[in-house]
Each structure stands twice: as structure tokens, then as C-alpha cells.
Design an enzyme around this catalytic site. Sequence first.
Site, short mmCIF file in Angstrom:
data_model
loop_
_atom_site.label_atom_id
_atom_site.label_comp_id
_atom_site.label_asym_id
_atom_site.label_seq_id
_atom_site.Cartn_x
_atom_site.Cartn_y
_atom_site.Cartn_z
N ASP A 160 -15.06 20.02 -32.89
CA ASP A 160 -16.33 20.31 -32.25
C ASP A 160 -17.45 19.39 -32.74
O ASP A 160 -17.87 19.46 -33.89
CB ASP A 160 -16.68 21.78 -32.57
CG ASP A 160 -18.00 22.22 -31.99
OD1 ASP A 160 -18.43 21.62 -30.99
OD2 ASP A 160 -18.59 23.18 -32.53
N ASP A 178 -21.02 17.16 -26.49
CA ASP A 178 -20.43 18.28 -27.22
C ASP A 178 -19.00 18.57 -26.77
O ASP A 178 -18.77 19.11 -25.68
CB ASP A 178 -21.31 19.51 -27.00
CG ASP A 178 -21.04 20.64 -27.97
OD1 ASP A 178 -19.90 20.73 -28.47
OD2 ASP A 178 -21.96 21.44 -28.22
#
Length: 376
Positions: free
Chosen positions: A86, A267
Amino acid sequence: MKWLVLLGLVALSECIVILPLRKVKTLRETLREKNLLNNFLEGQAYRLSKRDTEIATHPLRNFLDSAYVGTITIGTPPQEFRVLFDTGSADLWVPSITCGSPACKTHNTFNPQNSSSFREAGQTVTIFYGPQLIHGLVGSDTVRIGNFVSLNQSFGLSVVEFGYDGVPFDGVLGLAFPSISITRAMPIFDNLWSQGAFSEPVFAFYLSKSKPEGSVVMFGGVDHRYYKGELNWVPVSHTSRWQISMNSTTMNGEVVACSHGCQAFVDTGIPSIYGSKEMVTNIHKLMNARPEGSEYVVSCDAVNTLPPVIFNINGIDYPLPPEAYIIKEKNSCISAFHGVVQAASSENWILGDVFLRQYFSVFDRKNERIGLAPAL
């Protein structure tokens, strides 16, 4: 987790050809004579590694285009976990064996007593991902990502989890900047960098479309076989998350969002694209999308007629075709755009996996920039 809410040795044949001997200047010698050697080497730094061990690709599994998950191990002997890589967070955490939440019962849990290298840190941590959260303890141990080994790596051990039922991963491995680490520990990428695991402090993502296999995260360099053309570099506008400045968003030549410039977060932990509710509503009107619960439904035939949504970043257009932003789900099609309420003075976007499947992405910590190129 926000995943819910904002919900490859290639064998080379070596041919030996005997030619008459004559002195030929090497490329390096020619470039050095023209004072171009340093520029050339700098430009090639992300395509070629000095040694094969300095760049490594780690496979990720694509779960229905909604999450890209890789395997790591923690402890001595190693205990295996599936984690979400992430770029939107900076902490590593996995469930503890003492976790009593329902989500922990369906995921791998870490047992500190079974690891001879585990050390307690004596602190607690609570990490929020939108409405999702984990609460637990902080410890340190040996963490392995493929052949990379991070010694004394701090990480969280959840004892309470909310919002992780049914997700295809056990925990999260954050790759953002140290400044947003909730545990206030050095993130795993920075730890590997400081321990000399790779010469170039970069990592990159190739996310497959539809196929479970083929996706990778690579560390220490870039394999140009995963993209076409050249990488376009975009400066990071704020060194916390991977945040960049965006110029505009257009459809059919009409500006539909970000008319005066805006900010965007790149992201990998988000499956879709998020923007301000007002701007996303503009896009949905042009798509003839209709609300249905928390989603916007679109005619599946619109894939053949709608124009691309074009994000202009650092003066370069990044088109997102309708087949990318219209998601097929059983007998219907839904929009990959989601609107969230934002302050009137700001317009922020999250470019998640829907965007990153189209564009190979490189995250350069040393130069604080992101490289983008069309993915193959």
C-alpha cells in the site's frame, strides 16, 4: 481497510563470434570524452541494475481487480502472511494470535512465542483506514519480502480489527513516507534501504488486468519490459503520502474536474478512483450513470461509445478508456468513480488501481518523484 470503503531468470543463448582484432572505442569511452558519461548513466539507472541481485520482482496476486496481494514472512522460523502493498500508508501490520475479532479467525495470525527473533516494543497502536481500524501492540522481528531481509523491523500486531471481514489479505505493508508512520517506526522500505538491500531506492508496480497472475512489485530498479515508451517523471508535491499535482481532468475536450489544478494521491491500496462529490457528479452526468445504492450504474454498451477520461499531470495527458473506468459486475456495469465530500477550498483525488492498471508506476524515494508510462 480503505480497500473496502473508498470501497518474473530468462535463459539467453550466448553466441561466440571470432572477429579480426581491432581497437574500437567503447560507448563508455566515447561518452566520457564528450563529458556525457554521467548523464547517460543517470538516465539508465532505472533500466539497468549493476548486479542482478539489486533489482527483484515480487509476485502479486490479483483478486478480482480489487486488491493486489503479495506474500511475506515474519519471524524465525518464518511465519507466512498475505499483505496488501500500500503506497497510501507507512506501517506494516498483521493479526496477532491473540486477536479476538471475527476477521482474525479467517486470516493467518502471528505467534510471537514461536519466533526466536521477536522483541516486544512495549507500546500500543491504533491505525485508521477510513472507518476501518486495527488496534494492537508493536513489536519487531525479521521480515522477508522474497530475498530481501529487513532485520529488527517494527510492525503492528492487531488484537482488534474492524472492517476486515472477507478481505483477501491478512495485513497491510505500507510504502509511503516515514512521516506518516503511526507506529513512529522506520517503514520496511526505508529499513531495507538503510541496510543496503538495493542501490537504487525505488520500487515499482505492474498491475495486471483481470488475470489473477502476472502482477508484480519490484524493488531496487525498474524492468522496462513491463511498460512502453519512456517514463514521465512527476515531482512529489508533499512528502508524506505519494502526492502529486494534477492540472485538469477532461472528457471530450471539456474540463469536468480539477479546472484550477488539484492534488492527487497515487495509491495502490485503493481499487477505484475518488474525487470530490461535485466533480464526480459532473463525470457521472456525462456517462448517463444513475445511482443505485452506493454505486453508479452505467449501460454496459457505453464502453463502446463513451470517451476516455483524461488526467493531465505535469503537462502530459493520461487517458483512462471507458473499458477501464466501467467495471463489469455480473449482469450490470458500474462506474469506477466515487465522490466524497471535501472542503470547498480543496479538490483532492485518489488515483487507485483502476488508473494504475493502465500506467506502470515507479516510486523514487531519493528524488521524490513518481514515474508513469503506459503499461504493457
